[in-house]
Scaffold this active site. Structure first.
Site, PDB file in Angstrom:
ATOM      1  N   HIS A  24       0.845  -1.208   0.000  1.00 17.32           N
ATOM      2  CA  HIS A  24       0.000   0.000   0.000  1.00 17.32           C
ATOM      3  C   HIS A  24       0.879   1.257   0.000  1.00 17.32           C
ATOM      4  CE1 HIS A  24      -3.024  -2.674   2.344  1.00 17.32           C
ATOM      5  NE2 HIS A  24      -3.529  -2.513   1.132  1.00 17.32           N
ATOM      6  N   LYS A  48     -16.409  -8.150   8.949  1.00 20.50           N
ATOM      7  CA  LYS A  48     -17.181  -8.175  10.199  1.00 20.50           C
ATOM      8  C   LYS A  48     -16.288  -7.981  11.412  1.00 20.50           C
ATOM      9  CE  LYS A  48     -21.267 -10.388   8.527  1.00 20.50           C
ATOM     10  NZ  LYS A  48     -21.263 -11.483   7.580  1.00 20.50           N
ATOM     11  N   ARG A  97      -1.842  -6.447  -8.138  1.00 20.07           N
ATOM     12  CA  ARG A  97      -0.620  -7.204  -7.863  1.00 20.07           C
ATOM     13  C   ARG A  97      -0.420  -8.329  -8.871  1.00 20.07           C
ATOM     14  NH1 ARG A  97      -2.726  -8.166  -1.958  1.00 20.07           N
ATOM     15  NH2 ARG A  97      -4.476  -8.500  -3.340  1.00 20.07           N
ATOM     16  N   SER A 135      -2.796  -7.844   3.236  1.00 18.19           N
ATOM     17  CA  SER A 135      -3.050  -7.627   4.668  1.00 18.19           C
ATOM     18  C   SER A 135      -3.424  -8.950   5.333  1.00 18.19           C
ATOM     19  CB  SER A 135      -4.188  -6.621   4.857  1.00 18.19           C
ATOM     20  OG  SER A 135      -3.856  -5.385   4.287  1.00 18.19           O
TER      21      SER A 135
END
Ligand code: PNS
Length: 169
Positions: A24, A48, A97, A135
């Protein structure tokens, strides 16, 4: 005819950033060179159960880019195109990517264009060494005791350690 000067447009770089990775960071730096202003837009309800709250995610990105006057960081909720309208942004930047990213990104870009035809999605590729980073993998590797040094900014590594320590209590 010479190329026109950069238009100085505002770009949005939206994402979950749970957490920010060096992939990022690489894309945000490229945006900061290309556009007059970049807003890193952190989605509030990333999934969530994000590991970091939206306030924590925003704070981490702000910390990393505190010395970049044309990089702002905000959180957003709801439709991205609505947020882009409110901010008067004309460009959405997404990182690509690998081919595996393509289908999801293609769908989102075309849906966003359907919702707001004047908003363009621009894809940028990170440096090769970050093409395998996500991530999700960072969280998994860290939680299983692997090293994430060099894959996330030091502030994010510290935050992961703190989160882990709190979780272990
Ligand atoms: O980092 P991510 O999770 O890949 O980012 C996805 C994000 C935040 C760009 C996407 O989920 C999004 O734009 N969410 C806001 C809600 C929305 O506008 N959904 C329709 C997208 S076509």
């Amino acid at each position: 005819m010479p190329h026109a000067a950069p238009s100085g447009r505002l770009a949005l770089f939206p994402g979950s950033f749970d957490p920010l990775t060096n992939g990022h960071v690489d894309i945000i730096l490229r945006c900061a060179h290309l556009f007059e202003r970049v807003i890193v837009a952190v989605l509030v309800n990333a999934d969530k159960q994000p590991l970091f709250t939206s306030d924590e995610r925003v704070a981490m990105v702000r910390d990393v880019f505190r010395e970049y006057p044309n990089v702002d960081v905000e959180s957003f909720d709801g439709l991205l195109v609505e947020y882009a309208r409110r901010r008067r942004a004309s460009v959405i930047v997404r990182g690509l990517r690998a081919v595996s990213d393509f289908e999801y990104e293609f769908q989102m870009a075309l849906m966003n264009r359907h919702l707001e035809p004047t908003l363009e999605t621009v894809f940028m590729m990170p440096a090769e060494q970050y093409t395998y980073l996500s991530s999700r993998l960072i969280k998994e590797v860290f939680q299983l005791g692997g090293s994430v040094t060099g894959l996330v900014p030091p502030a994010v590594e510290r935050a992961l350690r703190e989160k882990h320590a709190v979780g272990a209590k």
